[in-house]
Design a protein around this motif. Structure first.
Motif, PDB file in Angstrom:
ATOM      1  N   THR B  65       0.801  -1.232   0.000  1.00 46.79           N
ATOM      2  CA  THR B  65       0.000   0.000   0.000  1.00 46.79           C
ATOM      3  C   THR B  65       0.832   1.280   0.000  1.00 46.79           C
ATOM      4  N   GLY B  68       0.976   3.219  -3.335  1.00 52.03           N
ATOM      5  CA  GLY B  68      -0.365   3.700  -3.676  1.00 52.03           C
ATOM      6  C   GLY B  68      -0.766   4.891  -2.835  1.00 52.03           C
ATOM      7  N   SER B  69      -0.452   4.850  -1.538  1.00 58.24           N
ATOM      8  CA  SER B  69      -0.884   5.954  -0.693  1.00 58.24           C
ATOM      9  C   SER B  69      -0.082   7.215  -0.995  1.00 58.24           C
ATOM     10  N   LYS B 376      -4.314   5.610 -11.907  1.00 60.05           N
ATOM     11  CA  LYS B 376      -5.590   6.324 -11.833  1.00 60.05           C
ATOM     12  C   LYS B 376      -6.781   5.401 -11.982  1.00 60.05           C
ATOM     13  N   LYS B 377      -6.564   4.283 -12.642  1.00 58.63           N
ATOM     14  CA  LYS B 377      -7.650   3.308 -12.776  1.00 58.63           C
ATOM     15  C   LYS B 377      -7.873   2.558 -11.475  1.00 58.63           C
ATOM     16  N   GLY B 378      -7.035   2.816 -10.500  1.00 57.11           N
ATOM     17  CA  GLY B 378      -7.131   2.089  -9.237  1.00 57.11           C
ATOM     18  C   GLY B 378      -6.033   1.045  -9.186  1.00 57.11           C
ATOM     19  N   ILE B 379      -5.463   0.869  -8.012  1.00 56.21           N
ATOM     20  CA  ILE B 379      -4.386  -0.108  -7.842  1.00 56.21           C
ATOM     21  C   ILE B 379      -4.980  -1.354  -7.208  1.00 56.21           C
ATOM     22  N   HIS B 380      -4.699  -2.479  -7.800  1.00 54.17           N
ATOM     23  CA  HIS B 380      -5.238  -3.720  -7.253  1.00 54.17           C
ATOM     24  C   HIS B 380      -4.611  -4.008  -5.894  1.00 54.17           C
ATOM     25  N   PRO B 381      -5.345  -4.749  -5.058  1.00 51.47           N
ATOM     26  CA  PRO B 381      -4.856  -4.972  -3.693  1.00 51.47           C
ATOM     27  C   PRO B 381      -3.499  -5.674  -3.636  1.00 51.47           C
TER      28      PRO B 381
END
Lengths: 162, 630
Positions: B65, B68-69, B376-381
């Motif tokens: 994370t 991403g953060s 920007k599409k979102g980061i997978h977990p």
């Protein structure tokens, strides 16, 4: 003379110090209040696809699981189960989509094919195929969702329940 | 009312007395501009604390994370880039100021009896400051921080006997992972700040006890005569300096556009690590200490330096503060500093001229920009790196390096047997090819085509027309395109090159849909096909050697090499949340319309994303269609 010079210096120091503090705090506060300015957790779709129109039999309710994706700050979570709905395809291919939760206390509603009725097992609420309350403690008819069909795919407005 | 409240509080706390003690301290010899550096450092430390605390409310220390953060702070919040920039460059500012403060104290002889402990606590503060820099560098978990910190922890490992234990303790294990981040985070936001504040408190208390050390030429008489109160005389100067510092820092952050965030850490990459500038001298030192000598650079020399600093107040017992009486110590400190500066300059100079480093920096920048687009599409977990796993360009680059780079040079790296692919498919590239196909950069002596002998203007028109065949050219000019069409079809080009009929065969490659995804795929599969080079071909065909996915990724990568084309997959991301620049937005819309039919076919075939509304399925589709349906 020396005294008035110092009083003047004090005033100037306070003004400058205040300006500096404001200049530092403005962007800091702007960052802190970020959750007021922008959604941080949200579903990525307004209308969620629940399947092909052809897959729904006419007149008989079918229970469908609703899955969608969610943005949580930087993360995207895909294929999350949001809940489930009852879908009834009408003769004219229009659709009725109901929540599976009873409007009384939220228990799961079943479809009883033998009597063509929705039944809530908790307090015996009974609804007809159009979601209308027939008997039992429910204060209103079953909750429903707006739908639309595009390219043979059924979408529901899962955010806005009516 | 306010007075009464203040009185009430004062009666119970003695606040007034406390403030008076804090502010009315007499400054012997008068307030001076030369005394501003220590308070400047305290100001910067407070600034670091405030910006750090706010960022901590967004930051998430784990290997999946962290990137991403930090990306979120940097790209998705309104002021995050600025706050992070102030924090990032603030650390450099502190380091510079600390060095200035250090030298001032040294030159003024302010470490001498009875101020030995002032000096020693100061040396501790300097060590903590370096600790902040080191631990903070890793926290974004990007390529640079990840690899640079590896060097630092490996240095810990070289300490005899206990090295490995210390390294494992810092890393939280034998390799980098979640615990490395939680431990570095704990060091950075709890242990170091608490230690620093404690030592700072002692440092300032001792300073208060002993007072300022004035310039050695100021007479005792003046010291006794002139006494200014700390508030407002010295505070005014300190505030002005703080304002100047903040103005410079904010200006620098704006000029730099905030702190850098590179692509997520990739443990599998071979990134050439470079530490932050204030550690470069140590880094450079290691280059000269290899093999068994490594420990000299990692432990012995730094230790000697530190020990010297700690014992300086005890070995320099000259009563005078005048520099002329302390020449041996000046010589030692100056030569140490000169050595550090020389090593830093050497390291910078080397990197500025090392072509590998230059290219890596360029690539890192491109990859960082790409990471932001993908994130920007979102980061997978699964973590930051997951953004690349589904990215055709990332895969395409790998395939290119494995299969093509041996003959096709790219940005100065690779073979010379085939056209250079730097800026492949751009207007400049094709213009150059038309102008002189036999140039070393293109087909060299093996080229069959002769240069197109037309005025530059006309060459540009032809370029425009040929590139527009791909269907994804950005910013096309219709006039130029029409002129180019005329020139191409009616001129000499069409004598050898078929254009308009996909399957037509002439003596040179068929240019229908030239450089479109489909054209490139066909070409790469069978360059010796009669509609391409035929018998004149020298390139191996890749039909059967690359899977459909790999071929697709490669083609996307090739298209991404020029700035003049738009990648279909980047057109539409989630429509609400994303903005594509206006120009590409227009091309996107055009593309969307023309590709919509094709795409709907794909949806039917794959059914993977059938629930998405047509307006948003396109962008996701191209990725999913190609990579989810493996």
């Amino acid at each position: 003379m020396e005294k008035s010079r110092r009083s003047f210096l004090k005033i100037i120091s306070n003004i400058l110090g205040g300006t500096l503090a404001a200049g530092i705090l403005a962007p800091i506060i702007g960052l802190i209040i970020h959750p007021w300015l922008k959604e941080t957790v949200y579903g990525t779709e307004d209308f969620i696809g629940i399947g092909k129109l052809d897959d729904f039999p006419v007149g008989i309710p079918k229970k469908v699981t609703v899955t969608s994706s969610k943005m949580d700050a930087w993360n995207i979570f895909e294929g999350l189960v949001m809940g489930s709905v009852w879908v009834i395809r009408q003769k004219d291919d229009s659709l009725k989509v109901f929540s599976t939760n009873c409007p009384h206390l939220g228990c799961g509603i079943d479809w009883i094919n033998d009597v063509s009725r929705f039944l809530c097992p908790c307090h015996e609420g009974v609804f007809d195929v159009n979601g209308k309350t027939i008997s039992g403690p429910a204060p209103r008819d079953m909750y429903s969702y707006r739908t639309k069909v595009e390219n043979n795919t059924v979408f529901i407005d899962y955010k806005n329940i009516t | 009312m306010a007075n009464k409240i203040y009185e009430w509080i004062d009666n119970r706390t003695g606040l007034n007395k406390l403030l008076k003690t804090a502010l009315d301290e007499p400054v012997h010899g008068g307030a001076r501009w030369t005394y501003i550096f220590g308070s400047g450092l305290i100001f910067l430390f407070m600034l670091q604390a405030i910006t750090g605390i706010v960022m901590a409310s967004f930051y998430s220390p784990s290997s999946t994370t962290a990137w991403g953060s930090v990306y979120y702070i940097q790209e998705q919040t309104s002021f995050g880039w600025f706050v992070r920039g102030v924090h990032h460059f603030g650390s450099s500012a502190m380091m510079i100021l600390a060095i200035v403060h250090f030298f001032q104290v040294f030159i003024y002889g302010a470490y001498k009896k009875p101020r030995e402990l002032n000096w020693i606590t100061g040396v501790f503060l300097l060590i903590f400051l370096m600790g902040f820099g080191l631990t903070g560098y890793l926290l974004p978990w990007d390529q640079k921080g990840y690899w640079a910190t590896q060097v630092a922890t490996n240095i810990m490992g070289t300490i005899p006997v206990i090295g490995e234990y210390i390294k494992v303790l810092h890393q939280g294990g034998s390799d980098y992972g979640n615990f490395t981040l939680t431990r570095f985070f704990t060091l950075h936001v709890f242990i170091l700040p608490i230690s620093l504040v404690f030592f700072l408190f002692v440092h300032v208390a001792l300073f208060r006890k002993h007072g300022v050390t004035p310039h050695w030429k100021i007479s005792e008489k003046l010291l006794k005569e002139r006494v200014d109160p700390f508030w407002p005389d010295q505070v005014f100067k300190d505030i002005v300096f703080a304002m100047i510092l903040y103005a410079i820092l904010a200006g620098w952050v704006f000029w730099k556009g905030g702190a850098e965030l590179q692509a997520p850490a990739d443990p599998a990459s071979n990134y050439l690590a470079r530490p932050e500038w204030y550690f470069l001298f140590l880094f450079q030192l290691l280059k000269y200490c290899q093999g068994n000598l490594l420990i000299v650079g990692t432990v012995i020399i730094p230790m000697i330096g530190l020990i010297f600093l700690f014992v300086l107040p005890f070995i320099d017992r000259t009563p005078s503060n005048s520099p002329s009486k302390r020449i041996p110590f000046f010589a030692t400190i100056s030569s140490g500093m000169a050595g550090a500066i020389a090593l830093t300059v050497l390291a910078m100079h080397h990197d500025a001229h090392d072509i590998h480093i230059i290219h890596q920096r360029e690539d890192a920048e491109i990859q960082a920009a790409r990471a932001v687009i993908l994130a920007k599409k979102g980061i997978h977990p699964e973590g930051g790196m997951s953004i690349f796993l589904n990215d055709p360009i990332y895969l395409g680059e790998k395939i290119f390096k494995q299969n093509c780079n041996g003959c096709h040079k790219l940005k100065g790296i690779g073979g010379d047997n085939a056209p250079d692919f730097t800026n492949f498919g751009s207007r400049e590239w094709l213009f150059g090819l038309l102008k002189n196909p036999k140039d070393k950069k293109y087909f060299g002596e093996s080229g069959v085509m002769s240069p197109v002998k037309l005025p530059e203007e006309s060459l540009r028109d032809i370029t425009e027309f040929l590139l527009s065949q791909s269907g994804n050219l950005l910013n096309t000019s219709t006039d130029s395109l029409e002129r180019g069409k005329e020139l191409t079809l009616k001129g000499n080009c069409a004598i050898c090159h078929p254009i308009g009929d996909k399957n037509a065969i002439k003596i040179a490659p068929n240019l229908t849909d030239y450089l479109s995804e489909e054209w490139l795929k066909e070409f790469i599969k069978n360059p010796d096909d009669k509609k391409f080079y035929g018998t004149k071909n020298k390139m191996p065909g890749y039909e059967g050697k690359l899977s459909a996915n790999e071929l697709d990724a490669l083609v996307k990568y090739l298209i991404s090499l020029s700035n003049d084309h738009l990648l279909v997959s980047e057109c539409v991301l989630h429509e609400k949340r994303l903005t594509v620049s206006e120009n590409s937005q227009q091309t996107c819309n055009k593309l969307l319309n023309s590709f919509d039919l094709k795409m709907q076919e794909s949806v039917k075939n794959v059914g993977a994303v059938s629930f998405l509304t047509p307006s948003i399925h396109f962008g996701i589709l191209t990725e999913k269609y190609l990579f989810a349906s493996k």
